[in-house]
Design a protein around this motif. Sequence first.
Motif, PDB file in Angstrom:
ATOM      1  N   TYR A 170      -2.945   3.767  -1.678  1.00  7.26           N
ATOM      2  CA  TYR A 170      -3.845   2.966  -2.510  1.00  7.26           C
ATOM      3  C   TYR A 170      -3.084   1.834  -3.195  1.00  7.26           C
ATOM      4  CZ  TYR A 170      -7.216   6.789  -1.912  1.00  7.26           C
ATOM      5  OH  TYR A 170      -8.072   7.718  -1.388  1.00  7.26           O
ATOM      6  N   ILE A 179      -2.443  -0.851  -0.533  1.00  7.84           N
ATOM      7  CA  ILE A 179      -3.689  -1.527  -0.146  1.00  7.84           C
ATOM      8  C   ILE A 179      -4.136  -2.503  -1.233  1.00  7.84           C
ATOM      9  CG2 ILE A 179      -6.160  -1.187   0.259  1.00  7.84           C
ATOM     10  CD1 ILE A 179      -5.405   1.433   1.706  1.00  7.84           C
ATOM     11  N   ASP A 180      -4.167  -2.035  -2.486  1.00  6.97           N
ATOM     12  CA  ASP A 180      -4.612  -2.907  -3.580  1.00  6.97           C
ATOM     13  C   ASP A 180      -3.667  -4.089  -3.767  1.00  6.97           C
ATOM     14  OD1 ASP A 180      -6.742  -1.259  -3.988  1.00  6.97           O
ATOM     15  OD2 ASP A 180      -6.106  -0.493  -5.938  1.00  6.97           O
ATOM     16  N   TYR A 181      -2.379  -3.814  -3.663  1.00  6.02           N
ATOM     17  CA  TYR A 181      -1.408  -4.904  -3.827  1.00  6.02           C
ATOM     18  C   TYR A 181      -1.593  -5.970  -2.751  1.00  6.02           C
ATOM     19  CZ  TYR A 181       3.033  -7.397  -3.940  1.00  6.02           C
ATOM     20  OH  TYR A 181       3.986  -8.385  -3.998  1.00  6.02           O
ATOM     21  N   CYS A 182      -1.677  -5.554  -1.522  1.00  6.74           N
ATOM     22  CA  CYS A 182      -1.822  -6.510  -0.418  1.00  6.74           C
ATOM     23  C   CYS A 182      -3.143  -7.270  -0.508  1.00  6.74           C
ATOM     24  CB  CYS A 182      -1.724  -5.781   0.921  1.00  6.74           C
ATOM     25  SG  CYS A 182      -0.084  -5.099   1.265  1.00  6.74           S
ATOM     26  N   ASN A 183      -4.204  -6.578  -0.903  1.00 10.70           N
ATOM     27  CA  ASN A 183      -5.506  -7.231  -1.024  1.00 10.70           C
ATOM     28  C   ASN A 183      -5.535  -8.258  -2.153  1.00 10.70           C
ATOM     29  OD1 ASN A 183      -6.621  -5.830   1.110  1.00 10.70           O
ATOM     30  ND2 ASN A 183      -7.540  -4.245  -0.180  1.00 10.70           N
ATOM     31  N   ASP A 184      -4.747  -8.026  -3.199  1.00  6.84           N
ATOM     32  CA  ASP A 184      -4.767  -8.914  -4.359  1.00  6.84           C
ATOM     33  C   ASP A 184      -3.814 -10.103  -4.219  1.00  6.84           C
ATOM     34  OD1 ASP A 184      -6.652  -7.332  -5.508  1.00  6.84           O
ATOM     35  OD2 ASP A 184      -5.307  -6.345  -6.928  1.00  6.84           O
TER      36      ASP A 184
END
Length: 237
Positions: free
Chosen positions: A143, A146-151
Motif C-alpha cells: 500500500y 502504491i500510494d507513493y507511486c500514484n501521488d
Amino acid sequence: MIKFKRYYTALRRYKRSKGFGIHSPFAFNFVLKVLRERCSYYAYDDIHASRWQASQLATSKKERRGLISFKYAKMIFRITSYFNPQKILQIGTSHGIVSKTLLSVSSSSSLYTYLSMGNQYCIYVQVTDDEASRIFEYDNIEYAVIDYCNDLAVNEQPFIVINQIDKEAELIVETATKAINAGGVVIICNISRNHIIKDSWKAIKSSMSHGMSFSNDKIGVVVGHKHLPLQHYSLWF
C-alpha cells in the motif's frame, strides 16, 4: 574475509573519495560536495537534537540498537538537500531520526513511511511529532508503494530511502529498480548489518542499465539520472 577486503582496498577507496580517478563531473562533484562535504548545514543542530532525544527516550540497550550515527544522518540530509524531493518513500523505520532528517530539507515535502517490524514506534512518534502532519504511515509495504507511486507528479523523480528489509526483499528490490529506471534516487542503509539488505543492494546494482552507485559497504546511494553512464564507485566516507 570481508574486513580483510575492506582494509586491502582502503587506500584505493580513500583516494577515490578525494576525487582521484573520478572522471565524471557529476560524480566528482557529488562525492566531494555532498558525500564528503565538511561544511555545516542549517539543520545539523536539529538533527543532533533529534538524535539526542531518541537516545534519551530509549531506556535499554535493545531500544538503542539501530540508532543511526550523527555522521550518517548528516549525510542523508545533504543527499536529500541536493536533490530536494517533494515526496519521499521510506522503507523501514526505527527511532524517527531519518524521517525527521528527510523532512528537514523542505517544509513542503511529505514522507510515505512503511513502519517495518522492529521499529521503536513510541520513540518514533515523539521524535517526529512536529512533522506528523506530513507523514503518511503504512503497516503494509504494498500500500505504501502504491500510494507513493500514484501521488508522484508526472516526470517527478522518485526518492527512496531503505532502512530495513525483511520478508519483502523481492518487492523492495523491484520498487528500487523501477525508481532508478525512472531517473530516481535510492539510498540504502545498514548494508553491512544484514545479509538480506546486502543481497538486495547487489541485486539493485546488477539491475542497473544506467546511473551511478556510490557505497562504502555500509550505506549505498544510486543516482538513476538517465543521462549518466553506468558506473559504480567504492568509496571511503
